[in-house]
Design an enzyme around this catalytic site. Sequence first.
Site, short mmCIF file in Angstrom:
data_model
loop_
_atom_site.label_atom_id
_atom_site.label_comp_id
_atom_site.label_asym_id
_atom_site.label_seq_id
_atom_site.Cartn_x
_atom_site.Cartn_y
_atom_site.Cartn_z
N CYS A 1 0.82 -1.22 0.00
CA CYS A 1 0.00 0.00 0.00
C CYS A 1 0.85 1.27 0.00
O CYS A 1 1.71 1.44 0.86
CB CYS A 1 -0.89 -0.05 1.25
SG CYS A 1 -1.64 1.50 1.71
N ARG B 1 -14.49 2.65 6.13
CA ARG B 1 -13.60 1.68 5.49
C ARG B 1 -12.56 1.18 6.48
O ARG B 1 -12.27 1.85 7.48
CB ARG B 1 -12.92 2.32 4.28
CG ARG B 1 -13.89 2.90 3.27
CD ARG B 1 -13.30 2.88 1.89
NE ARG B 1 -13.09 1.53 1.43
CZ ARG B 1 -14.06 0.74 0.94
NH1 ARG B 1 -15.28 1.19 0.79
NH2 ARG B 1 -13.78 -0.49 0.56
N VAL B 2 -12.03 0.04 6.17
CA VAL B 2 -10.99 -0.54 7.01
C VAL B 2 -9.68 -0.43 6.23
O VAL B 2 -9.44 -1.19 5.29
CB VAL B 2 -11.33 -2.01 7.34
CG1 VAL B 2 -10.18 -2.67 8.08
CG2 VAL B 2 -12.60 -2.05 8.17
N THR B 3 -8.92 0.58 6.56
CA THR B 3 -7.74 0.88 5.76
C THR B 3 -6.46 0.78 6.59
O THR B 3 -6.48 0.83 7.82
CB THR B 3 -7.82 2.32 5.18
OG1 THR B 3 -7.92 3.25 6.25
CG2 THR B 3 -8.99 2.49 4.24
N VAL B 4 -5.36 0.60 5.89
CA VAL B 4 -4.02 0.74 6.46
C VAL B 4 -3.41 1.99 5.81
O VAL B 4 -3.82 2.34 4.70
CB VAL B 4 -3.15 -0.50 6.15
CG1 VAL B 4 -3.52 -1.64 7.06
CG2 VAL B 4 -3.23 -0.92 4.69
N SER C 1 -2.33 8.39 6.77
CA SER C 1 -0.87 8.37 6.62
C SER C 1 -0.24 9.76 6.74
O SER C 1 0.87 9.90 7.25
CB SER C 1 -0.51 7.74 5.27
OG SER C 1 -1.09 8.46 4.21
N TYR D 1 -5.35 5.74 -8.87
CA TYR D 1 -6.43 4.84 -8.42
C TYR D 1 -7.76 5.20 -9.10
O TYR D 1 -8.56 4.33 -9.42
CB TYR D 1 -6.55 4.85 -6.88
CG TYR D 1 -5.36 4.13 -6.29
CD1 TYR D 1 -5.39 2.75 -6.13
CD2 TYR D 1 -4.19 4.82 -6.00
CE1 TYR D 1 -4.28 2.07 -5.66
CE2 TYR D 1 -3.08 4.14 -5.53
CZ TYR D 1 -3.12 2.77 -5.36
OH TYR D 1 -2.01 2.10 -4.92
N1 LIG Z 1 -6.28 8.19 3.57
C1 LIG Z 1 -5.70 6.97 3.86
C2 LIG Z 1 -5.89 6.00 2.71
C3 LIG Z 1 -5.41 4.63 3.04
C4 LIG Z 1 -5.93 3.57 2.06
O1 LIG Z 1 -6.83 3.83 1.27
N2 LIG Z 1 -5.34 2.38 2.13
C5 LIG Z 1 -5.78 1.30 1.27
C6 LIG Z 1 -4.66 0.35 0.94
S1 LIG Z 1 -3.52 1.05 -0.19
C7 LIG Z 1 -6.77 0.45 2.01
O2 LIG Z 1 -6.55 0.14 3.16
N3 LIG Z 1 -7.87 0.09 1.34
C8 LIG Z 1 -8.85 -0.80 1.87
C9 LIG Z 1 -10.24 -0.30 1.62
O3 LIG Z 1 -10.42 0.84 1.19
O4 LIG Z 1 -11.14 -1.08 1.89
C10 LIG Z 1 -4.24 7.21 4.16
O5 LIG Z 1 -3.54 7.89 3.40
O6 LIG Z 1 -3.78 6.72 5.18
#
Ligand SMILES: N[C@@H](CCC(=O)N[C@@H](CS)C(=O)NCC(=O)O)C(=O)O
Length: 339
Positions: free
Chosen positions: A55, A121-124, A140, A185
């Site tokens: 990511c 959403r569940v994001t990293v 981030s 994206y």
């Molecule tokens: N705004 C967030 C965006 C993070 C993000 O979109 N990460 C993606 C992976 S690259 C994710 O976890 N996507 C899972 C989803 O949206 O379900 C950041 O910059 O930390």
Amino acid sequence: MGMVIDGQWSDEDRIIEDGAFKRAPSLFDLEIPREVVNALRNESGRYHLIASMSCPWSQRAILARQLKGLVADVPLHLAGGERIEGYPANGGDPWRVPGTDRDVVHLHELYTLSLPDYTGRVTVPILWDSQTLRIVSNESARIMRAFDASPDPNSLDYTLVPDALSVAIDRLNLQLHDGLSNAAYRAGFAESQAAYDTAVRDVFKTLDGLETRLASQRFLHGPVITESDWRLFPTLVRFDIIYYLFSRCTLRRLVDYPHLWAYARDLFSWPGVADTVDFDAIRRAAYVDHPETNPFGILAIAPDIDWRAPHTRAQLGPALVATRTGDYRTVEPVKRTAI
Ligand SMILES: N[C@@H](CCC(=O)N[C@@H](CS)C(=O)NCC(=O)O)C(=O)O
């Protein structure tokens, strides 16, 4: 991809509007308080970074942790693998939540542990507080700033956001996000020709502008390396291996931009940075983990490019960093331990 609604995992998605990909805002997106910044080192091991090597947003946080010498104090946990109920925390195996005796399989369980009625959403990446059992941030940009603000006792204590450049950095960061990092994206996930056309135009307009900018200066804001450079880097790393083909950004490759490509290799050669790049994880996550866009999961072959080739950027001048007191120093590379 799915998300959490009122504390429950749902396969529902709310990311496409009129055929265009819309990135949802991060819910845990407040400025990280000074007490947390101070505790990153003073309470070593309390805060944990949960991220994914595939990511780009995670890589920003991983980079800041590496560059600012926080590897020993902020443990890194790598999420990744087949997306069933979103990201698995540990490749599908149980993962002990730091600070608890509880095991989870999916990252969404960390979100609902932090906020039981979470919707989003569940994001990293995620910055996790193992004492209060809360997500401090899942943005981030905030995590990068907090890591940068933590004074490094073992090395030249520089900042990636010097006061004199902070307005220019914020402005360029926004342009790069909208015009390139997120636009790649938007191109890749577009569900209409018009949405794709707009996104891909933004991508190449931005890349063309960067090529001109970097023809005469070593970094984005001149001779001093800043946060903007490290926010851009994860996008450049991914360009030829996934955005070019997977996201259909097929007008040009990174290697077709001589200045930008040499600049990317300059950043790649920075101590500790290559350790933050996992080309295979990036390719696999794009091609294999997205059956909706690549139903047979065929992994495209990696392009034959050499990230370790000499970059020749030193002819534009020495690389400088900005100290917190506002002066500039040439960099004395510090060999960082592996991540
Ligand atoms: N705004 C967030 C965006 C993070 C993000 O979109 N990460 C993606 C992976 S690259 C994710 O976890 N996507 C899972 C989803 O949206 O379900 C950041 O910059 O930390």
